[in-house]
Design a protein around this motif. Structure first.
Motif, mmCIF file in Angstrom:
data_model
loop_
_atom_site.group_PDB
_atom_site.id
_atom_site.type_symbol
_atom_site.label_atom_id
_atom_site.label_comp_id
_atom_site.label_asym_id
_atom_site.label_seq_id
_atom_site.Cartn_x
_atom_site.Cartn_y
_atom_site.Cartn_z
ATOM 1 N N HIS A 1 23.425 95.975 -9.877
ATOM 2 C CA HIS A 1 24.691 96.171 -9.164
ATOM 3 C C HIS A 1 25.087 94.882 -8.460
ATOM 4 O O HIS A 1 24.349 94.366 -7.627
ATOM 5 C CB HIS A 1 24.551 97.305 -8.153
ATOM 6 C CG HIS A 1 25.814 97.537 -7.386
ATOM 7 N ND1 HIS A 1 27.003 97.805 -8.011
ATOM 8 C CD2 HIS A 1 26.084 97.499 -6.067
ATOM 9 C CE1 HIS A 1 27.951 97.936 -7.096
ATOM 10 N NE2 HIS A 1 27.414 97.753 -5.910
ATOM 11 N N LYS B 1 33.994 94.989 -5.279
ATOM 12 C CA LYS B 1 34.262 94.496 -3.925
ATOM 13 C C LYS B 1 34.698 93.034 -3.986
ATOM 14 O O LYS B 1 35.655 92.641 -3.331
ATOM 15 C CB LYS B 1 32.993 94.648 -3.078
ATOM 16 C CG LYS B 1 33.193 94.381 -1.612
ATOM 17 C CD LYS B 1 33.703 95.596 -0.897
ATOM 18 C CE LYS B 1 33.813 95.363 0.601
ATOM 19 N NZ LYS B 1 34.451 96.508 1.250
ATOM 20 N N ASN C 1 28.882 86.092 -3.771
ATOM 21 C CA ASN C 1 28.388 85.999 -2.404
ATOM 22 C C ASN C 1 28.771 87.299 -1.708
ATOM 23 O O ASN C 1 29.747 87.365 -0.967
ATOM 24 C CB ASN C 1 29.029 84.782 -1.722
ATOM 25 C CG ASN C 1 28.340 84.453 -0.424
ATOM 26 O OD1 ASN C 1 27.545 85.237 0.080
ATOM 27 N ND2 ASN C 1 28.645 83.305 0.124
ATOM 28 N N ASN C 2 28.001 88.345 -1.949
ATOM 29 C CA ASN C 2 28.368 89.641 -1.358
ATOM 30 C C ASN C 2 27.131 90.451 -1.011
ATOM 31 O O ASN C 2 26.002 89.967 -1.105
ATOM 32 C CB ASN C 2 29.313 90.414 -2.294
ATOM 33 C CG ASN C 2 28.696 90.748 -3.625
ATOM 34 O OD1 ASN C 2 27.479 90.785 -3.754
ATOM 35 N ND2 ASN C 2 29.508 90.996 -4.608
ATOM 36 N N TYR C 3 27.384 91.684 -0.634
ATOM 37 C CA TYR C 3 26.320 92.543 -0.112
ATOM 38 C C TYR C 3 25.243 92.864 -1.138
ATOM 39 O O TYR C 3 24.127 93.194 -0.783
ATOM 40 C CB TYR C 3 26.935 93.858 0.390
ATOM 41 C CG TYR C 3 27.576 94.684 -0.711
ATOM 42 C CD1 TYR C 3 26.859 95.650 -1.374
ATOM 43 C CD2 TYR C 3 28.891 94.444 -1.107
ATOM 44 C CE1 TYR C 3 27.434 96.384 -2.401
ATOM 45 C CE2 TYR C 3 29.467 95.168 -2.128
ATOM 46 C CZ TYR C 3 28.733 96.139 -2.775
ATOM 47 O OH TYR C 3 29.283 96.833 -3.803
ATOM 48 N N ALA C 4 25.576 92.813 -2.431
ATOM 49 C CA ALA C 4 24.696 93.387 -3.440
ATOM 50 C C ALA C 4 23.696 92.393 -4.004
ATOM 51 O O ALA C 4 22.668 92.807 -4.534
ATOM 52 C CB ALA C 4 25.530 93.967 -4.581
ATOM 53 N N GLN D 1 20.919 86.169 -2.302
ATOM 54 C CA GLN D 1 21.499 84.827 -2.353
ATOM 55 C C GLN D 1 20.406 83.797 -2.624
ATOM 56 O O GLN D 1 20.002 83.036 -1.761
ATOM 57 C CB GLN D 1 22.240 84.516 -1.065
ATOM 58 C CG GLN D 1 23.374 85.474 -0.792
ATOM 59 C CD GLN D 1 24.464 85.379 -1.844
ATOM 60 O OE1 GLN D 1 24.984 84.305 -2.100
ATOM 61 N NE2 GLN D 1 24.783 86.488 -2.487
ATOM 62 N N PRO E 1 29.700 100.657 0.294
ATOM 63 C CA PRO E 1 30.211 99.292 0.165
ATOM 64 C C PRO E 1 31.702 99.159 -0.105
ATOM 65 O O PRO E 1 32.314 98.220 0.367
ATOM 66 C CB PRO E 1 29.418 98.735 -1.020
ATOM 67 C CG PRO E 1 28.201 99.559 -1.103
ATOM 68 C CD PRO E 1 28.574 100.906 -0.608
ATOM 69 N N PHE F 1 33.742 98.204 5.396
ATOM 70 C CA PHE F 1 32.430 97.650 5.060
ATOM 71 C C PHE F 1 32.663 96.204 4.642
ATOM 72 O O PHE F 1 33.421 95.945 3.708
ATOM 73 C CB PHE F 1 31.803 98.451 3.919
ATOM 74 C CG PHE F 1 30.375 98.107 3.602
ATOM 75 C CD1 PHE F 1 29.338 98.874 4.091
ATOM 76 C CD2 PHE F 1 30.070 97.007 2.814
ATOM 77 C CE1 PHE F 1 28.017 98.566 3.792
ATOM 78 C CE2 PHE F 1 28.753 96.693 2.522
ATOM 79 C CZ PHE F 1 27.723 97.483 3.013
ATOM 80 N N GLY F 2 32.068 95.275 5.340
ATOM 81 C CA GLY F 2 32.296 93.858 5.034
ATOM 82 C C GLY F 2 31.775 93.516 3.655
ATOM 83 O O GLY F 2 30.919 94.196 3.103
ATOM 84 N N ILE F 3 32.292 92.424 3.126
ATOM 85 C CA ILE F 3 31.843 92.029 1.792
ATOM 86 C C ILE F 3 30.411 91.500 1.838
ATOM 87 O O ILE F 3 29.722 91.432 0.829
ATOM 88 C CB ILE F 3 32.819 91.003 1.189
ATOM 89 C CG1 ILE F 3 32.504 90.757 -0.285
ATOM 90 C CG2 ILE F 3 32.827 89.706 1.962
ATOM 91 C CD1 ILE F 3 33.562 90.036 -1.031
ATOM 92 N N GLY F 4 29.950 91.171 3.051
ATOM 93 C CA GLY F 4 28.561 90.739 3.165
ATOM 94 C C GLY F 4 28.338 89.307 2.755
ATOM 95 O O GLY F 4 27.298 88.959 2.214
ATOM 96 N N ARG F 5 29.366 88.483 3.000
ATOM 97 C CA ARG F 5 29.240 87.094 2.571
ATOM 98 C C ARG F 5 28.329 86.345 3.527
ATOM 99 O O ARG F 5 28.393 86.516 4.734
ATOM 100 C CB ARG F 5 30.615 86.433 2.523
ATOM 101 C CG ARG F 5 30.557 84.978 2.123
ATOM 102 C CD ARG F 5 31.921 84.339 2.089
ATOM 103 N NE ARG F 5 32.708 84.804 0.970
ATOM 104 C CZ ARG F 5 33.863 85.408 1.092
ATOM 105 N NH1 ARG F 5 34.371 85.627 2.282
ATOM 106 N NH2 ARG F 5 34.535 85.795 0.031
ATOM 107 N N ILE F 6 27.471 85.516 2.951
ATOM 108 C CA ILE F 6 26.601 84.658 3.748
ATOM 109 C C ILE F 6 27.198 83.255 3.698
ATOM 110 O O ILE F 6 27.507 82.762 2.621
ATOM 111 C CB ILE F 6 25.173 84.657 3.180
ATOM 112 C CG1 ILE F 6 24.587 86.060 3.272
ATOM 113 C CG2 ILE F 6 24.298 83.669 3.909
ATOM 114 C CD1 ILE F 6 23.335 86.250 2.475
ATOM 115 N N PRO F 7 27.396 82.622 4.854
ATOM 116 C CA PRO F 7 27.993 81.281 4.818
ATOM 117 C C PRO F 7 27.110 80.321 4.026
ATOM 118 O O PRO F 7 25.884 80.337 4.144
ATOM 119 C CB PRO F 7 28.058 80.867 6.286
ATOM 120 C CG PRO F 7 27.625 82.019 7.082
ATOM 121 C CD PRO F 7 27.076 83.065 6.212
ATOM 122 N N VAL F 8 27.755 79.518 3.194
ATOM 123 C CA VAL F 8 27.006 78.586 2.356
ATOM 124 C C VAL F 8 26.853 77.266 3.102
ATOM 125 O O VAL F 8 27.816 76.732 3.631
ATOM 126 C CB VAL F 8 27.738 78.359 1.023
ATOM 127 C CG1 VAL F 8 26.965 77.384 0.169
ATOM 128 C CG2 VAL F 8 27.917 79.661 0.296
#
Lengths: 434, 180, 170
Positions: free
Chosen positions: A88, A93, B110-113, B116, C149, C154-161
């Motif tokens: 997934h 999203k 770059n997302n929740y799933a 990284q 999700p 619900f945030g996209i969950g991006r981690i700063p690069v």
């Protein structure tokens, strides 16, 4: 670093007592009930003589990261349940966070064996929302690329299916054929996979010099090779033994489960969106819809093999009918200015910059568009709120739905046939889990 | 030393070099395909690109028989524990090659799933760029790994970082021998 | 995909089995209430819409006042079902409004067994609970995952690069 527990418990055979209650309830879904047919549900034996075995997610013949839980009695599969989500990616999203022009970059990575179809369905949905008509040449280029992609996808299926059933030479041949098409794709799009070539408004670039000769070379080589596969597989007793009567499914079951594509056609129902709900210019080409009659693995093999032949037929017609003209729509709103204009005009530069940073706005609305991918109906449900990014982008992956037919096709089969049945569904896990 | 006086031909060397040579020449990858990159990994092993030229065509289905894990594709949060388990099942010495941007850094997802970067789960020795990397890039990554193993550079780097060697294939310090 | 014949013009919404219907870019859409939903799918089934190709949801948190045909009360969530009739070669889309405080809807699993996985996916992604579903569990996310999700909150969950350790220019 500590070893993390998996979310479904340890990856091993669990004692019967621990799985029985909960798992039985969870797997009730594997018994199919069709409303207008009489209830014909076999009672599953419950006792100590059955065993629950776990296949995947790391298994060479699960085509990626599919996990199948099977309950066996001896060598017979009583029930099974596909467990997914191991790939997934959150693409729906991410799709809400990318502009319409960036969208195909995202969707193309779903079904990575036939990426152009995912770009196509996204672009068609966007164009329907925009209410624009793309130029004829763009339509025919899209058809050309998609049919070639269908050929490469079916050939890859032949390769992996051959490998799963022990015909390893088929794998070598299949990849050889695929390479010839991929070389053409690389020439046109710059990439072997994940092309991002079909974009809202047309295609990224026009076909390169000499494309016709390249396509003709592919078309000339293929029929001979397909005949070789016929010799190698179709008439071969081992192949027939392993595929005929294995994984049988009926038309009623397919319709109830929403199964489309070669699996539905193998049951005898001629349902092909290219013919029945034509998109692009499929109403202007002549081709046959291949159907089977038994709904077994052999039928599905024969359908996929012959669909390559039909695709060759279509590509020949595309070569004859390919019109001249623009390869993308000349609508200032969605099309960036040509490269040479950027050097001449400041307005063109600003326009180019705005299209690629902000994107273009799409009128409000919601739409569902479907195309016939090599695996079945590939749909895109898109909601726009008038901004430059889709408000909701949902892809209906054919593999996701087709995979739900696995428990019904596998019930009562031998465990050795499970591999054949999984393979015949042709699940691409990227599309299943998205 | 006067070896030429002996009747039979033989070579001398350190046992360490012999071990390195053996490790380099019998590297068996695990069939651990995740996503798009897995298709390119299969293509690398198939007829056209023919990984057998480097003695690498034996993809082992069981991690216990493999010593190279090619993480081919994006690693989801759900897959991460499984990946670690497969890694733990492999025998030492084992190498990890991160194939493609998704495995190396999460790539465009770059997302929740998506995890990284697979280096958060397993120590990575070689990073291969591309989305997906073409078979040529994968082969270059594999040859880089071969060279690291043959020269013993990999153990030095691992000691330095405390995890995987973390070599990028574009790194110039690693020379790749031309295949013969 | 378009429905050229036997559909009313766009300005006067007609009723299909007692529910408001509309055309969205030429595609036939019907808007039953939650109470009518299961009957509507059943009646459409009898009309020939035998195959359910897609079932999904949508979260309209940012557009609670979006334009809908007259008579349809917009709510935060929607369940969208795509049905197809292979005999008539037609499609119809069912959109059901679901309020945020009561996210339950009957399952159409008994009628269309193929929706089993799709309803699980919709539950997983939006938290919409389908009653009578045999196995209302997560399908894509890990079982112990918190949140849904695809909800807009619900945030996209991006981690700063961070670009660190980049090699110097050569």
């Amino acid at each position: 670093m500590t070893i993390a527990e998996t979310s479904e418990g340890a990856q091993e055979l669990l004692p019967k007592a621990r799985t029985a209650g909960v798992e039985y309830l969870r797997e009730e879904g594997s018994v199919l009930r069709i409303p207008h047919l009489p209830e014909d549900v076999e009672q599953v034996p419950t006792g100590d003589d059955t065993m629950i075995i776990n296949m995947g997610p790391q298994h060479p013949s699960t085509h990626g990261v599919l996990r199948v839980m099977m309950e066996l009695q001896g060598e017979t599969v009583l029930r099974c349940k596909p467990v997914m989500g191991y790939l997934h990616t959150g693409m729906e999203k991410t799709g809400e966070d990318l502009t319409y022009l960036q969208g195909p970059t995202n969707t193309t990575r779903m079904d990575y064996v036939s990426p152009l179809f995912n770009e196509l369905v996204f672009s068609l949905a966007t164009e329907k929302l925009l209410d624009i008509e793309i130029p004829p040449r763009a339509t025919w280029i899209r058809m050309l690329m998609c049919e070639l992609n269908r050929m490469s996808s079916q050939v890859l299926w032949l390769a992996t299916n051959g490998m799963d059933l022990g015909a390893v030479s088929m794998m070598i041949y299949g990849f050889r054929e695929r390479e010839s098409i991929l070389a053409f794709f690389e020439k046109v799009t710059g990439l072997r996979m994940n092309h991002n070539y079909i974009r809202p408004g047309g295609v990224a670039v026009d076909l390169p010099e000499g494309w016709r000769a390249d396509v003709l070379a592919i078309l000339e080589a293929f029929p001979e090779r397909l005949d070789e596969y016929d010799t190698l597989l179709t008439g071969q007793p081992i192949w027939q033994e392993r595929t005929q009567g294995v994984g049988v499914i009926t038309t009623e079951e397919c319709l109830a489960l929403g199964v489309t594509g070669p699996i539905l056609r193998s049951t005898g129902l001629d349902w092909d969106l290219r013919r029945d709900q034509p998109y692009l210019a499929y109403d202007q080409v002549d081709f046959d819809v291949i159907v089977g009659s038994y709904g077994d693995t052999f039928d599905r093999y024969a359908i996929r093999l012959n669909e390559i032949r039909e695709s060759i037929k279509i590509v020949h017609q595309i070569l004859d009918k390919m019109p001249q003209g623009d390869y993308r729509v000349q609508d200032k709103k969605v099309t960036p200015p040509p490269r040479h204009r950027i050097d001449e005009s400041m307005e063109a530069l600003i326009h180019h910059f705005k299209i690629f940073t902000e994107g273009f706005r799409v009128p409000e609305g919601e739409v569902y568009v479907a195309v016939e991918s090599p695996r079945g109906e590939l749909g895109c449900y898109m909601v726009s709120d008038g901004s430059a990014k889709p408000y909701r982008m949902h892809i209906r992956g054919p593999s996701f739905v087709n995979l739900q037919a696995l428990p019904h096709m596998i019930r009562g089969a031998l465990i050795a046939d499970a591999v054949a049945v999984i393979s015949t569904i042709d699940p691409i896990m990227g599309e299943v889990d998205r | 030393m006067g070896l030429e006086d002996l009747n039979h031909n033989f070579l001398t060397g350190t046992i360490e070099d012999l071990v390195k040579w053996a490790r380099r020449n019998s590297m068996w990858p695990a069939t651990f395909g995740l996503a798009c990159c897995a298709i390119e990994m299969m293509a690398t092993g198939a007829a056209h690109f023919d990984l057998a030229r480097f003695g690498m065509e034996v993809f082992r289905a069981s991690p216990r028989q493999a010593d190279l894990m090619i993480v081919a594709g994006r690693v989801s949060q759900k897959m991460a524990p499984v990946l670690r388990q497969v890694y733990d099942q492999m025998m030492e010495p084992k190498w990890v090659l991160s194939m493609g941007v998704c495995a190396s850094s999460g790539g465009m997802f770059n997302n929740y799933a998506i995890v990284q970067g697979v280096d958060q789960i397993v120590p990575v020795d070689v990073y291969t760029p591309g989305c997906p990397p073409g078979p040529e890039t994968l082969m270059h990554g594999i040859l880089t790994l071969h060279e690291l193993v043959r020269t013993g550079e990999i153990t030095r780097r691992r000691a330095e970082t405390g995890a995987g060697a973390g070599v990028h294939v574009t790194e110039r310090r690693v020379a790749v021998a031309t295949p013969t | 995909m378009d429905e050229p014949d036997a559909v009313p013009p766009e300005d006067e919404p007609a009723l299909i089995h007692g529910s408001i219907s509309s055309l969205s870019r030429g595609q036939l859409v019907v808007h039953p209430t939650r109470a009518d939903y299961i009957d509507m799918v059943g009646l459409l089934y009898d009309d020939g819409y035998r195959m359910c190709v897609d079932l999904t949801g949508a979260d309209y948190l940012m557009h609670l006042d979006r334009p809908l045909p007259a008579g349809v009360v917009p709510e935060r969530f929607e369940v969208v079902v795509n049905l197809i009739s292979t005999e008539m070669r037609r499609r119809i889309r069912v959109r059901v409004q679901l309020p945020e405080d009561d996210l339950t809807i009957p399952s159409i699993y008994r009628l269309h067994p193929g929706t089993e996985a799709m309803e699980r996916e919709t539950y997983d992604m939006f938290g919409i609970v389908f009653t009578d579903h045999p196995d209302m569990t997560r399908i894509l996310m890990p079982d112990d995952w918190e949140g849904h999700p695809l909800r807009k909150d619900f945030g996209i969950g991006r981690i700063p690069v961070q670009f660190k350790g980049a090699p110097p220019a050569r």
